[in-house]
Design an enzyme around this catalytic site. Structure first.
Site, PDB file in Angstrom:
ATOM      1  CG  HIS A   1      -3.753  10.286   1.255  1.00  0.00           C
ATOM      2  ND1 HIS A   1      -4.876  10.406   2.055  1.00  0.00           N
ATOM      3  CD2 HIS A   1      -3.091   9.193   1.702  1.00  0.00           C
ATOM      4  CE1 HIS A   1      -4.872   9.421   2.965  1.00  0.00           C
ATOM      5  NE2 HIS A   1      -3.810   8.675   2.761  1.00  0.00           N
TER       6      HIS A   1
ATOM      7  CG  ASN B   1      -1.936   0.965   1.377  1.00  0.00           C
ATOM      8  OD1 ASN B   1      -2.754   1.081   0.454  1.00  0.00           O
ATOM      9  ND2 ASN B   1      -1.986   1.714   2.476  1.00  0.00           N
TER      10      ASN B   1
HETATM   11  O1  9MR Z   1      -5.164   8.762   9.763  1.00  0.00           O
HETATM   12  C1  9MR Z   1      -3.955   8.526  10.434  1.00  0.00           C
HETATM   13  C2  9MR Z   1      -3.745   9.652  11.436  1.00  0.00           C
HETATM   14  O2  9MR Z   1      -4.732   9.636  12.437  1.00  0.00           O
HETATM   15  C3  9MR Z   1      -2.371   9.534  12.038  1.00  0.00           C
HETATM   16  O3  9MR Z   1      -2.124  10.635  12.868  1.00  0.00           O
HETATM   17  C4  9MR Z   1      -1.348   9.458  10.926  1.00  0.00           C
HETATM   18  C5  9MR Z   1       0.071   9.359  11.430  1.00  0.00           C
HETATM   19  O4  9MR Z   1       0.965   9.243  10.361  1.00  0.00           O
HETATM   20  O5  9MR Z   1      -1.622   8.344  10.102  1.00  0.00           O
HETATM   21  C6  9MR Z   1      -2.814   8.513   9.452  1.00  0.00           C
HETATM   22  O6  9MR Z   1      -3.001   7.528   8.486  1.00  0.00           O
HETATM   23  C7  9MR Z   1      -1.993   7.378   7.488  1.00  0.00           C
HETATM   24  C8  9MR Z   1      -2.029   5.939   7.039  1.00  0.00           C
HETATM   25  O7  9MR Z   1      -1.841   5.096   8.149  1.00  0.00           O
HETATM   26  C9  9MR Z   1      -0.993   5.648   5.978  1.00  0.00           C
HETATM   27  N1  9MR Z   1      -1.095   6.574   4.868  1.00  0.00           N
HETATM   28  C10 9MR Z   1      -1.135   7.980   5.227  1.00  0.00           C
HETATM   29  C11 9MR Z   1      -2.225   8.246   6.258  1.00  0.00           C
HETATM   30  C12 9MR Z   1      -2.295   9.736   6.587  1.00  0.00           C
HETATM   31  O8  9MR Z   1      -1.153  10.148   7.244  1.00  0.00           O
END
Ligand code: 9MR
Length: 350
Positions: A239, A203
Protein backbone atom coordinates in the site's frame (compact mmCIF):
# COMPACT_ATOMS: atom_id res chain seq x y z
CA UNK A 1 -25.03 17.61 -33.74
CA UNK A 2 -22.44 19.12 -36.11
CA UNK A 3 -20.44 16.75 -38.27
CA UNK A 4 -17.06 17.80 -36.79
CA UNK A 5 -18.36 17.19 -33.27
CA UNK A 6 -19.67 13.80 -34.33
CA UNK A 7 -16.33 12.90 -35.86
CA UNK A 8 -14.47 14.04 -32.79
CA UNK A 9 -16.76 11.95 -30.57
CA UNK A 10 -16.30 8.92 -32.82
CA UNK A 11 -12.53 9.39 -32.65
CA UNK A 12 -12.61 9.67 -28.87
CA UNK A 13 -14.75 6.55 -28.64
CA UNK A 14 -12.36 4.60 -30.86
CA UNK A 15 -9.40 5.78 -28.74
CA UNK A 16 -11.17 4.69 -25.56
CA UNK A 17 -11.96 1.30 -27.06
CA UNK A 18 -8.36 0.84 -28.15
CA UNK A 19 -7.23 1.83 -24.67
CA UNK A 20 -9.57 -0.76 -23.20
CA UNK A 21 -8.11 -3.39 -25.49
CA UNK A 22 -11.18 -3.55 -27.69
CA UNK A 23 -10.35 -3.76 -31.38
CA UNK A 24 -11.86 -1.21 -33.76
CA UNK A 25 -11.81 -0.84 -37.53
CA UNK A 26 -11.06 -3.43 -40.25
CA UNK A 27 -7.32 -3.67 -39.58
CA UNK A 28 -7.87 -4.24 -35.88
CA UNK A 29 -10.58 -6.76 -36.58
CA UNK A 30 -8.10 -8.80 -38.57
CA UNK A 31 -5.54 -8.79 -35.75
CA UNK A 32 -5.81 -10.42 -32.34
CA UNK A 33 -7.35 -8.72 -29.34
CA UNK A 34 -4.78 -7.22 -26.93
CA UNK A 35 -3.56 -9.70 -24.32
CA UNK A 36 -4.86 -9.13 -20.80
CA UNK A 37 -2.65 -8.36 -17.80
CA UNK A 38 -3.09 -11.99 -16.75
CA UNK A 39 -1.96 -13.27 -20.14
CA UNK A 40 1.04 -10.97 -20.15
CA UNK A 41 1.99 -12.04 -16.61
CA UNK A 42 1.59 -15.72 -17.55
CA UNK A 43 4.30 -15.28 -20.18
CA UNK A 44 6.63 -14.70 -17.23
CA UNK A 45 5.18 -17.54 -15.14
CA UNK A 46 3.42 -14.99 -12.91
CA UNK A 47 -0.20 -14.16 -12.16
CA UNK A 48 -1.86 -10.76 -12.13
CA UNK A 49 -4.68 -10.47 -9.63
CA UNK A 50 -7.24 -8.16 -8.11
CA UNK A 51 -9.06 -8.01 -4.82
CA UNK A 52 -12.81 -7.71 -4.95
CA UNK A 53 -15.69 -7.44 -2.51
CA UNK A 54 -19.20 -8.83 -2.51
CA UNK A 55 -21.21 -5.58 -2.79
CA UNK A 56 -19.41 -4.72 -6.04
CA UNK A 57 -20.43 -7.88 -7.79
CA UNK A 58 -23.77 -6.43 -8.92
CA UNK A 59 -21.88 -3.91 -11.10
CA UNK A 60 -21.74 -5.69 -14.43
CA UNK A 61 -19.28 -3.33 -16.14
CA UNK A 62 -17.01 -3.91 -13.14
CA UNK A 63 -17.36 -7.70 -13.10
CA UNK A 64 -16.70 -7.88 -16.84
CA UNK A 65 -13.19 -6.48 -16.41
CA UNK A 66 -12.66 -8.36 -13.14
CA UNK A 67 -13.47 -11.58 -14.93
CA UNK A 68 -11.35 -10.98 -18.00
CA UNK A 69 -8.23 -9.01 -17.07
CA UNK A 70 -7.04 -11.03 -14.03
CA UNK A 71 -6.20 -14.64 -13.21
CA UNK A 72 -6.08 -14.40 -9.41
CA UNK A 73 -8.79 -13.07 -7.10
CA UNK A 74 -8.63 -12.09 -3.42
CA UNK A 75 -11.80 -11.56 -1.39
CA UNK A 76 -11.24 -8.17 0.28
CA UNK A 77 -13.49 -8.97 3.23
CA UNK A 78 -15.57 -12.10 2.61
CA UNK A 79 -13.22 -14.60 4.26
CA UNK A 80 -12.36 -12.56 7.35
CA UNK A 81 -13.30 -13.81 10.80
CA UNK A 82 -16.27 -11.45 11.36
CA UNK A 83 -17.79 -12.70 8.10
CA UNK A 84 -17.06 -16.41 8.43
CA UNK A 85 -17.67 -17.10 12.16
CA UNK A 86 -20.05 -14.32 13.25
CA UNK A 87 -21.08 -16.34 16.31
CA UNK A 88 -18.87 -18.82 18.05
CA UNK A 89 -19.02 -22.13 16.22
CA UNK A 90 -21.53 -20.80 13.66
CA UNK A 91 -19.88 -20.53 10.26
CA UNK A 92 -21.13 -18.54 7.29
CA UNK A 93 -19.46 -19.10 3.93
CA UNK A 94 -21.88 -17.00 1.86
CA UNK A 95 -19.54 -14.17 0.90
CA UNK A 96 -16.40 -16.24 0.46
CA UNK A 97 -18.23 -18.85 -1.58
CA UNK A 98 -19.73 -16.21 -3.87
CA UNK A 99 -16.26 -14.99 -4.79
CA UNK A 100 -14.75 -18.48 -5.09
CA UNK A 101 -17.63 -19.52 -7.37
CA UNK A 102 -17.23 -16.43 -9.54
CA UNK A 103 -13.47 -16.98 -9.80
CA UNK A 104 -14.00 -20.61 -10.76
CA UNK A 105 -16.49 -19.60 -13.45
CA UNK A 106 -13.88 -17.20 -14.84
CA UNK A 107 -11.05 -19.79 -14.59
CA UNK A 108 -9.27 -17.72 -11.98
CA UNK A 109 -7.41 -18.88 -8.88
CA UNK A 110 -8.01 -17.49 -5.39
CA UNK A 111 -5.59 -15.99 -2.84
CA UNK A 112 -7.59 -16.54 0.31
CA UNK A 113 -7.44 -13.78 2.94
CA UNK A 114 -7.14 -13.96 5.98
CA UNK A 115 -7.22 -16.37 8.94
CA UNK A 116 -5.45 -14.70 11.89
CA UNK A 117 -5.63 -10.93 12.24
CA UNK A 118 -6.29 -8.43 15.02
CA UNK A 119 -8.84 -6.52 12.97
CA UNK A 120 -12.38 -7.27 11.76
CA UNK A 121 -12.91 -9.85 14.51
CA UNK A 122 -16.44 -10.68 15.71
CA UNK A 123 -17.48 -9.15 19.04
CA UNK A 124 -18.02 -12.55 20.70
CA UNK A 125 -14.27 -12.97 20.37
CA UNK A 126 -13.11 -9.50 21.43
CA UNK A 127 -15.63 -8.71 24.17
CA UNK A 128 -14.41 -11.18 26.78
CA UNK A 129 -11.24 -12.53 28.34
CA UNK A 130 -9.87 -15.91 27.27
CA UNK A 131 -7.37 -18.19 28.91
CA UNK A 132 -4.53 -19.32 26.66
CA UNK A 133 -6.02 -22.81 26.40
CA UNK A 134 -9.46 -21.48 25.49
CA UNK A 135 -8.14 -19.05 22.91
CA UNK A 136 -5.85 -21.65 21.36
CA UNK A 137 -8.85 -23.94 20.89
CA UNK A 138 -10.92 -21.12 19.39
CA UNK A 139 -8.12 -20.25 16.96
CA UNK A 140 -7.47 -23.84 15.94
CA UNK A 141 -11.13 -24.50 15.30
CA UNK A 142 -11.56 -21.34 13.24
CA UNK A 143 -8.50 -22.00 11.11
CA UNK A 144 -9.19 -25.66 10.51
CA UNK A 145 -12.89 -25.24 9.79
CA UNK A 146 -12.32 -22.44 7.30
CA UNK A 147 -9.30 -23.98 5.60
CA UNK A 148 -11.10 -27.32 5.31
CA UNK A 149 -14.13 -25.62 3.79
CA UNK A 150 -11.98 -24.10 1.05
CA UNK A 151 -9.62 -27.06 0.65
CA UNK A 152 -8.79 -27.66 -2.99
CA UNK A 153 -10.55 -24.43 -3.97
CA UNK A 154 -7.91 -21.85 -3.14
CA UNK A 155 -4.32 -21.40 -4.23
CA UNK A 156 -3.03 -19.85 -1.03
CA UNK A 157 -3.91 -18.49 2.40
CA UNK A 158 -2.76 -15.37 4.16
CA UNK A 159 -2.53 -17.30 7.40
CA UNK A 160 -1.31 -14.50 9.67
CA UNK A 161 -1.84 -10.88 8.74
CA UNK A 162 0.02 -7.84 10.11
CA UNK A 163 1.81 -9.46 13.06
CA UNK A 164 4.54 -6.84 13.53
CA UNK A 165 4.84 -3.18 14.50
CA UNK A 166 6.82 -0.69 12.43
CA UNK A 167 9.90 -1.13 14.67
CA UNK A 168 9.89 -4.90 14.15
CA UNK A 169 8.46 -5.78 17.57
CA UNK A 170 5.47 -8.09 17.79
CA UNK A 171 2.14 -6.30 17.58
CA UNK A 172 0.31 -6.63 20.89
CA UNK A 173 -2.75 -8.36 19.48
CA UNK A 174 -5.19 -10.60 21.30
CA UNK A 175 -3.21 -13.52 19.80
CA UNK A 176 0.22 -12.36 20.86
CA UNK A 177 -0.87 -11.18 24.29
CA UNK A 178 -2.68 -14.40 25.14
CA UNK A 179 -0.67 -17.03 23.29
CA UNK A 180 2.79 -15.52 22.81
CA UNK A 181 4.72 -15.53 19.50
CA UNK A 182 4.20 -19.28 19.05
CA UNK A 183 0.69 -18.61 17.73
CA UNK A 184 2.22 -17.99 14.30
CA UNK A 185 3.85 -21.42 13.97
CA UNK A 186 0.73 -23.05 15.42
CA UNK A 187 -1.51 -21.27 12.90
CA UNK A 188 0.68 -22.36 9.98
CA UNK A 189 0.75 -25.98 11.18
CA UNK A 190 -3.02 -26.10 11.69
CA UNK A 191 -3.66 -24.60 8.29
CA UNK A 192 -1.29 -27.06 6.65
CA UNK A 193 -3.06 -30.01 8.32
CA UNK A 194 -6.39 -28.77 6.96
CA UNK A 195 -5.18 -28.22 3.38
CA UNK A 196 -1.72 -29.63 2.65
CA UNK A 197 -1.72 -28.14 -0.87
CA UNK A 198 -2.51 -24.51 -0.09
CA UNK A 199 0.46 -22.14 -0.17
CA UNK A 200 0.72 -20.56 3.27
CA UNK A 201 1.73 -16.92 3.71
CA UNK A 202 2.50 -14.29 6.28
CA UNK A 203 1.30 -10.94 4.96
CA UNK A 204 1.95 -7.33 6.01
CA UNK A 205 2.21 -3.69 4.89
CA UNK A 206 5.29 -1.47 5.00
CA UNK A 207 7.59 -4.42 4.46
CA UNK A 208 8.38 -3.61 0.82
CA UNK A 209 11.71 -1.98 1.65
CA UNK A 210 14.52 -3.45 3.71
CA UNK A 211 14.04 -2.06 7.22
CA UNK A 212 13.15 -3.00 10.80
CA UNK A 213 9.72 -4.40 9.95
CA UNK A 214 10.80 -6.50 6.95
CA UNK A 215 13.88 -7.57 8.94
CA UNK A 216 11.52 -8.97 11.58
CA UNK A 217 9.80 -11.06 8.89
CA UNK A 218 13.13 -12.17 7.51
CA UNK A 219 14.27 -13.38 10.93
CA UNK A 220 10.92 -15.01 11.71
CA UNK A 221 10.81 -16.74 8.32
CA UNK A 222 14.33 -18.04 8.84
CA UNK A 223 13.42 -19.40 12.31
CA UNK A 224 10.21 -20.99 11.03
CA UNK A 225 12.03 -22.65 8.13
CA UNK A 226 14.69 -23.96 10.53
CA UNK A 227 11.90 -25.53 12.60
CA UNK A 228 10.25 -26.98 9.47
CA UNK A 229 7.09 -25.00 10.04
CA UNK A 230 4.99 -25.08 6.84
CA UNK A 231 5.54 -21.54 5.59
CA UNK A 232 5.57 -21.04 1.81
CA UNK A 233 5.62 -17.32 1.26
CA UNK A 234 5.74 -13.73 2.40
CA UNK A 235 3.09 -11.33 1.13
CA UNK A 236 4.16 -7.73 0.77
CA UNK A 237 0.94 -5.73 0.69
CA UNK A 238 2.50 -2.68 -0.99
CA UNK A 239 0.00 0.00 0.00
CA UNK A 240 2.24 2.78 -1.29
CA UNK A 241 1.75 6.55 -1.19
CA UNK A 242 3.44 9.06 -3.51
CA UNK A 243 4.16 11.43 -0.63
CA UNK A 244 6.28 8.82 1.20
CA UNK A 245 8.61 7.82 -1.64
CA UNK A 246 9.15 4.61 -3.56
CA UNK A 247 10.65 1.63 -1.67
CA UNK A 248 13.84 1.39 -3.72
CA UNK A 249 15.11 -1.73 -1.93
CA UNK A 250 12.04 -3.76 -2.94
CA UNK A 251 13.90 -6.01 -5.36
CA UNK A 252 16.73 -6.74 -2.87
CA UNK A 253 14.15 -7.43 -0.22
CA UNK A 254 12.22 -9.89 -2.43
CA UNK A 255 15.49 -11.56 -3.27
CA UNK A 256 16.51 -12.21 0.33
CA UNK A 257 13.21 -13.98 1.02
CA UNK A 258 13.66 -16.06 -2.14
CA UNK A 259 17.07 -17.07 -0.86
CA UNK A 260 15.34 -18.59 2.18
CA UNK A 261 13.36 -20.82 -0.20
CA UNK A 262 10.19 -18.77 0.09
CA UNK A 263 7.80 -17.42 -2.48
CA UNK A 264 6.98 -13.74 -2.36
CA UNK A 265 4.01 -11.86 -3.76
CA UNK A 266 2.85 -8.28 -3.91
CA UNK A 267 -0.57 -8.86 -2.40
CA UNK A 268 -2.53 -5.60 -1.98
CA UNK A 269 -0.92 -3.08 -4.29
CA UNK A 270 -2.17 0.47 -4.55
CA UNK A 271 -0.33 3.77 -4.97
CA UNK A 272 -2.32 6.58 -3.44
CA UNK A 273 -1.78 10.31 -3.85
CA UNK A 274 -3.02 13.52 -2.32
CA UNK A 275 -6.04 14.61 -4.36
CA UNK A 276 -6.68 16.11 -6.80
CA UNK A 277 -4.82 13.85 -9.19
CA UNK A 278 -3.00 15.61 -12.00
CA UNK A 279 -0.94 14.47 -14.99
CA UNK A 280 2.37 14.71 -13.12
CA UNK A 281 1.15 12.62 -10.17
CA UNK A 282 -0.44 10.06 -12.47
CA UNK A 283 2.83 9.82 -14.40
CA UNK A 284 4.81 9.24 -11.20
CA UNK A 285 2.26 6.69 -10.08
CA UNK A 286 2.63 4.91 -13.42
CA UNK A 287 6.42 4.81 -12.92
CA UNK A 288 5.92 3.21 -9.50
CA UNK A 289 3.60 0.56 -10.90
CA UNK A 290 6.14 -0.10 -13.63
CA UNK A 291 9.00 -0.39 -11.13
CA UNK A 292 7.21 -2.71 -8.74
CA UNK A 293 6.14 -4.95 -11.62
CA UNK A 294 9.73 -5.05 -12.89
CA UNK A 295 11.00 -5.84 -9.38
CA UNK A 296 8.68 -8.85 -9.14
CA UNK A 297 9.66 -10.09 -12.59
CA UNK A 298 13.35 -9.77 -11.70
CA UNK A 299 13.09 -12.15 -8.75
CA UNK A 300 12.41 -15.75 -9.63
CA UNK A 301 10.23 -16.63 -6.68
CA UNK A 302 8.06 -13.53 -6.78
CA UNK A 303 5.01 -15.39 -8.00
CA UNK A 304 2.59 -12.59 -8.79
CA UNK A 305 1.01 -9.23 -8.17
CA UNK A 306 -2.45 -8.40 -6.83
CA UNK A 307 -3.94 -4.89 -6.84
CA UNK A 308 -6.25 -4.06 -3.92
CA UNK A 309 -9.18 -3.86 -6.27
CA UNK A 310 -8.52 -2.55 -9.75
CA UNK A 311 -10.63 0.60 -9.99
CA UNK A 312 -10.70 3.83 -7.98
CA UNK A 313 -14.47 3.31 -7.86
CA UNK A 314 -14.02 0.62 -5.19
CA UNK A 315 -10.78 1.61 -3.48
CA UNK A 316 -10.65 1.55 0.34
CA UNK A 317 -8.36 4.61 0.39
CA UNK A 318 -10.70 7.65 0.38
CA UNK A 319 -12.67 6.34 3.37
CA UNK A 320 -9.55 5.73 5.45
CA UNK A 321 -7.26 8.54 4.23
CA UNK A 322 -9.54 11.55 3.58
CA UNK A 323 -8.21 13.72 0.76
CA UNK A 324 -6.19 10.87 -0.73
CA UNK A 325 -7.04 8.37 -3.46
CA UNK A 326 -6.73 7.72 -7.20
CA UNK A 327 -4.56 4.76 -6.16
CA UNK A 328 -5.47 2.09 -8.72
CA UNK A 329 -4.74 1.45 -12.42
CA UNK A 330 -8.32 2.11 -13.56
CA UNK A 331 -10.21 5.30 -12.69
CA UNK A 332 -13.70 5.62 -11.21
CA UNK A 333 -15.26 5.31 -14.66
CA UNK A 334 -13.30 2.08 -15.24
CA UNK A 335 -11.04 3.83 -17.76
CA UNK A 336 -7.42 2.64 -17.78
CA UNK A 337 -4.97 5.18 -16.35
CA UNK A 338 -1.27 5.67 -17.19
CA UNK A 339 -0.50 3.13 -14.46
CA UNK A 340 -2.34 0.44 -16.40
CA UNK A 341 -0.26 1.08 -19.54
CA UNK A 342 2.92 1.14 -17.43
CA UNK A 343 2.10 -2.28 -16.00
CA UNK A 344 1.46 -3.61 -19.52
CA UNK A 345 4.76 -2.19 -20.69
CA UNK A 346 6.63 -3.73 -17.75
CA UNK A 347 5.03 -7.09 -18.58
CA UNK A 348 6.24 -6.77 -22.16
CA UNK A 349 2.91 -5.82 -23.70
CA UNK A 350 2.38 -2.90 -26.04
O1 9MR B 1 -10.29 -3.63 1.68
C1 9MR B 1 -10.67 -3.87 3.01
C2 9MR B 1 -11.74 -2.85 3.39
O2 9MR B 1 -12.91 -3.03 2.63
C3 9MR B 1 -12.03 -2.96 4.86
O3 9MR B 1 -12.91 -1.94 5.24
C4 9MR B 1 -10.73 -2.85 5.63
C5 9MR B 1 -10.92 -2.93 7.12
O4 9MR B 1 -9.68 -2.87 7.78
O5 9MR B 1 -9.85 -3.88 5.22
C6 9MR B 1 -9.48 -3.71 3.92
O6 9MR B 1 -8.46 -4.59 3.56
C7 9MR B 1 -7.27 -4.57 4.34
C8 9MR B 1 -6.67 -5.95 4.26
O7 9MR B 1 -7.60 -6.90 4.70
C9 9MR B 1 -5.39 -6.06 5.06
N1 9MR B 1 -4.44 -5.02 4.70
C10 9MR B 1 -4.97 -3.67 4.69
C11 9MR B 1 -6.22 -3.58 3.83
C12 9MR B 1 -6.74 -2.15 3.79
O8 9MR B 1 -7.19 -1.75 5.03
Amino acid sequence: MRKTTRLRLAGALAAALVAAGIATGPAAQASQKQPTLAELAQRHGRYFGSATDNPELTDTAYTALLGSEFDMITPGNGMKWYATEPQQGVFDWTNGDQIVDLARKNHQRVRAHTLVWHSQLPSWLTSREWTADELRAVLKKHIQTEVRHYRGKVYSWDVVNEAFNEDGSYRETIWYKTLGPGYIADALRWAHQADPHARLYLNDYNIEAVGPKSDAYYQLAKDLKAQHVPLNGIGLQAHLALQYGYPTTLEDNLRRFSALGLDTALTEVDVRMILPADDAKLATQAEWYRSLTEACLAVRRCVGITVWDYTDKYSWIPAVFPGEGAALPWDEQLRPKPAYFAIRAALGGK
